[in-house]
Structures are given as C-alpha cells and as structure tokens.
Enzyme design. Structure first.
Site, short mmCIF file in Angstrom:
data_model
loop_
_atom_site.label_atom_id
_atom_site.label_comp_id
_atom_site.label_asym_id
_atom_site.label_seq_id
_atom_site.Cartn_x
_atom_site.Cartn_y
_atom_site.Cartn_z
N GLU A 1 58.60 45.62 17.22
CA GLU A 1 58.74 44.18 17.50
C GLU A 1 59.99 44.03 18.35
O GLU A 1 61.11 44.20 17.84
CB GLU A 1 58.90 43.40 16.18
CG GLU A 1 57.69 43.44 15.29
CD GLU A 1 56.52 42.64 15.82
OE1 GLU A 1 56.71 41.79 16.71
OE2 GLU A 1 55.40 42.86 15.34
N CYS B 1 63.77 36.07 18.84
CA CYS B 1 63.02 36.89 19.80
C CYS B 1 61.90 36.12 20.48
O CYS B 1 61.62 36.33 21.66
CB CYS B 1 62.46 38.11 19.09
SG CYS B 1 61.51 37.67 17.62
#
Ligand code: NAD
Length: 471
Positions: free
Chosen positions: A247, A281
């Site tokens: 990720e 993010c």
C-alpha cells in the site's frame, strides 16, 4: 499499565514483554518534546519474534474461524476500553487534531475490527467445485510493516484479516509513531490472544524491517509506506518467493465536471487534501476543474484553506496540527518552493503559526503545468494543486497521467455521468459526488500505489493460500 510500556524499551515476543537494550525517543511533533521510548530491535530479536510466530502458526491456523473471530471481537472490546488513551496517544505521537484522531484514526479502526469479527461464513473459507474441495489455508507468518501517518488504522487493517485468516503476525511500526502499537499489543494481551500470535518489534526500517522482510520463516509481507521502500521490499520478497502486499503513495485526482456543484466539490477536496495535515495516502491532492471556472475554483480553494484552523492538536477547534517531523516539513516546503521557482502561484493565508512544533501553512498551488513536480509527486503535506481541464475526456486523461492510482473523486451533474467517468479512472478507489467511505470495500492501488488490497473480503484473501483437494 500502559504508559509504563513506553518508559523503557520493550518488544513483545512469544506472549511476553522483553527488555531491549537499544531505544529510540518518540517526540510529540506539536511540542518537539520527548513523550516516550520505543525499542529499537536488532535482527536477533526479529528472529526470535518470527520463530515465536512460526511456532504458533499451526495451532492458530487450525483454530476454527469462529474462535479466531471471537478473539478479534475481544480485541475490539479491549481497544474500545482504551479508546480515549488511543486518541491521546495518536494526538501526541502524530500531532493529529483531536477530532481527526477520534474519527479518522481510532473509530474507523475499531469499525474495521468489528467488521472482521463478523466475517465467519464457512462457505468463504471452504467451498466445493466439481470433485474439488477448495480450502483457503492461512498463508503463514505475516510481517506487518506500517507508516507513521495512521498508526492504529494501518496496523488494524493488517492485523484483523491476518488473525481471521489464521496467520500469526510480527508487527514493525514506524520509527516516528510506534507508541500506539504498544497499546494495540497490550489490548491483544488482555484479549487473551494465544502466545506467539501477535508479536511486536519496533525499530528502524533499514535494520529491523529489513531483517523481517528477509527472514525465511516470514511467508507474507504486508507493507504500507512509500513507493521507494515498497519497491525494495517487493524485490526482496520476489527473490524469496514470498507473498507481498504493498500500500504505497498517491497523487489522487478530484475531477469536477461541467455542471457539477463547484463549491461543494472544492470544499470536500480541500478537506481531503488537508486531512491529517495532508499526511493521508489517498488524499485528493490534484483538483481538476473546467478551464472556464478555474479562477473561481482557485479563489474558493484559497478561501476554504484560509478558513482552516491550524494549531494545537489538543484543541477541539483545530483542523490541522503539525506535520510529523522537521524533515517532513522541510520536504513539503522544498516542493512548494520549487513549484514557486517555476512560476506557480502559491496561495496561503499567512497565519501566525505556533513558534514551537512542526506546523506549516496549508497552501493552494495554481498555474502549473500537469508535468511539473508539484502536480505529479506526492507531497504528504497540506498542499492542493489546481489544474484546468477542457472537458470530460481531457479530465480523464489528466487524472490517469499519474504513475499513481490510489484514490480519486468525480463530481458530476448526475450519478450516471459520475459513474461512467469513475469506471475509466485507473485508480483503486473513486468517490462519486462525495460518497461515503465504505470499509467493506477493497482498498488499494494501481501502478506505483501498490499491489494487493486491504479491507473487506479482498483484504482477507491476501492472507490466504488456495488449496484444491480432489476426492
Ligand atoms: P516509509 O516507506 O519510509 O516507511 C514505512 C515503513 O517501512 C516504516 O515502518 C519503515 O520503518 C519501514 N521501512 C523503511 N525502510 C525499510 C526497509 N528497507 N525494509 C523494510 N521496512 C522498511 O514511509 P513513511 O514515511 O513511514 O510513510 C509515508 C508514506 O506511506 C507515504 O508515501 C504514503 O503515501 C504512504 N502510505 C500509503 C498508504 C496506503 O494505504 N497506500 C497508507 C499510508 C501511507
């Protein structure tokens, strides 16, 4: 208990807290003062933790899924009991404002745990096709390596599916915000998870994280962090035929189409770009608006940025706390300065920021080309770049021009149009017209944003190997 856990450096190995002779001070980014001590584990300790996890793998893997789900439910209960302490710790080690820490860090993580505690459908773990019985076997020992930006959530989205799938874990939290992981493990102890099922080895990426990635008894690495480190982790994992989930970073686009409510879209995009001081993010950090409304959008974004309260994260009125570190602030400032040097218009409110702490002014960047660094690279600070588009096709092409593909938004006059555009975006998540986050849906990236998925059944799948048994 718990404060004592970070008064001296300890790791958690095989069901026991062990003293560690090397340590690292953890600093509150709002006060620049030390708030605790975390262990800095060496490769020998990593080896002990992985071996403890490997010893627990067979019995945990064979524990019925209902019992593993009950253990997750108990962990949820223990974390709910610690909710305020978790919030305080996240405010202290990340600098997240109180409201953000409560809603976006702790409560979402608790919801994720509860969701996995309820996923015990036997048909998911084993099903029949023809003469085959297909069994989802636990993948084995999982190494969970996490960044500092959401220290509880990032761990929970790994720990909960790993436990449910039957994988023991070794956790390596980020150097800058490891204290929350101590609380999580303390809760796991009170939830009576069997020894070896959860292990904690705080330390550096280069030494502790690297030892974990290379360890032959680690079957799977679930890594959340920067794209640069993710690439290194993936190549080491590939050489050893380990499973890996990544990720990574993002530069997500929020697209406003003709006829969409501009003011609502700008407001939501400013909120997304500045959530957790821009250290998220999947934040929408590129706002693509119709060229005919560009100036209006720039002025709305500047107005909304100026309305944000930057300051003491412990004050409930605060929208943005500090950045995580002086280095992170320097990185953000350098990116903005370089944009300014190539002609970008930088819109900031010029507030008086606290003299102490790694605070920064949120900014809107306008008048840049889509190819400039600020329009392409992840900033990881409260910076929103506005780009004009010339219609739907141009907007889609511009959004997809990024090497990343993590989040995204489409604002359209109708849901049907929003959906049609969303389907053409090369990104893992797209919210149409401000739709809500769904923790049962897969989360992850295309391209440089990573491989694999977290959350939902897709997240659970990552921790399993498929076995077909023919009879
Ligand atoms: P980072 O890559 O520097 O570190 C992440 C973790 O990896 C830390 O625990 C670190 O100690 C460890 N690490 C570093 N080098 C390592 C190595 N060689 N081997 C093994 N482990 C190593 O990232 P960061 O600065 O902590 O976090 C910020 C980044 O994380 C941003 O790029 C952000 O976009 C990304 N992120 C992505 C997601 C997502 O879900 N896609 C979520 C949060 C953050």
């Amino acid at each position: 208990m718990t404060r004592a856990l970070w008064e001296r450096p300890v790791a958690f190995v095989g069901g026991a807290w062990v003293d560690v002779d090397r340590s690292r001070a953890v600093v509150d980014p709002a006060t620049e003062q030390p708030i605790g001590t975390a262990a800095d584990c060496d490769p020998a300790l990593v080896d002990a933790a992985v071996r403890a996890a490997a010893s627990a793998a067979a019995s945990w893997g064979q524990t019925p899924a209902e019992e593993r789900a009950s253990a997750i439910a108990r962990l949820h209960t223990e974390l709910v009991r610690r909710r305020e302490q978790l919030v305080d710790t996240i405010v202290a080690e990340v600098g997240a404002p109180l409201r953000t820490a409560r809603d976006a860090h702790v409560d979402v993580a608790l919801d994720v745990l509860r969701w996995y505690a309820e996923q015990v459908d036997p048909g998911w773990f084993e099903y029949t096709i023809g003469n085959s019985r297909v069994v989802r076997q636990p993948a084995g020992v999982a190494a969970c390596i996490t960044p500092w930006n959401y220290p509880l959530y990032q761990l929970v989205v790994k720990l909960a599916p790993a436990l449910l799938a039957g994988c023991p874990v070794v956790i390596k939290p980020a150097e800058l915000a490891p204290l929350t992981a101590y609380l999580l493990v303390d809760a796991a102890v009170d939830a009576a998870l069997p020894p070896g099922v959860v292990n904690l080895v705080p330390g550096s990426g280069a030494e502790t994280g690297d030892a974990l990635v290379r360890h032959p008894l680690v079957a799977l690495i679930s890594f959340t962090g920067s794209t640069a480190v993710g690439r290194q982790v993936a190549s080491l994992a590939a050489l050893r035929c380990k499973r890996v989930g990544l990720e990574l970073g993002g530069k997500s686009a929020s697209i406003v189409l003709d006829g969409a409510p501009l003011e609502t879209a700008v407001r939501a995009t400013v909120d997304s770009a500045t959530l957790n001081s821009g250290q998220t993010c999947s934040a929408w950090t590129r706002l693509l608006v119709p060229a005919s409304r560009y100036e209006e959008a720039v002025s709305l974004a500047g107005r909304d940025m100026a309305a944000l309260v930057v300051g003491d994260p412990r004050d409930v009125r605060t929208d943005l706390g500090p950045l995580i570190s002086a280095e992170q602030r320097r990185r953000v400032h350098d990116l903005v300065d370089r944009a300014s040097a190539v002609g970008a218009r930088i819109i900031r409110a010029d507030r008086a920021l606290p003299a102490v702490g790694y605070f920064t002014e949120p900014v809107v960047v306008a008048d840049v080309d889509a190819t400039t660094e600020i329009a392409r690279e992840e900033v990881f600070g409260p910076v929103l770049t506005l780009l004009p588009h010339h219609g739907q096709e141009d907007a889609i092409a511009s959004a997809n021009a990024s090497p990343y593909g993590l989040g995204g938004a489409v604002w359209a006059a109708t849901e049907a149009q929003g959906l049609a555009v969303a389907r053409r975006l090369r990104t893992g998540q797209v919210d149409v017209n401000g739709a809500e986050f769904n923790l049962a849906a897969p989360f992850g990236g295309f391209g440089a944003s990573g491989t694999g998925r977290e959350l939902g059944l897709a997240g659970l799948e990552e921790y399993t190997e498929l076995q077909a048994i023919q009879t």
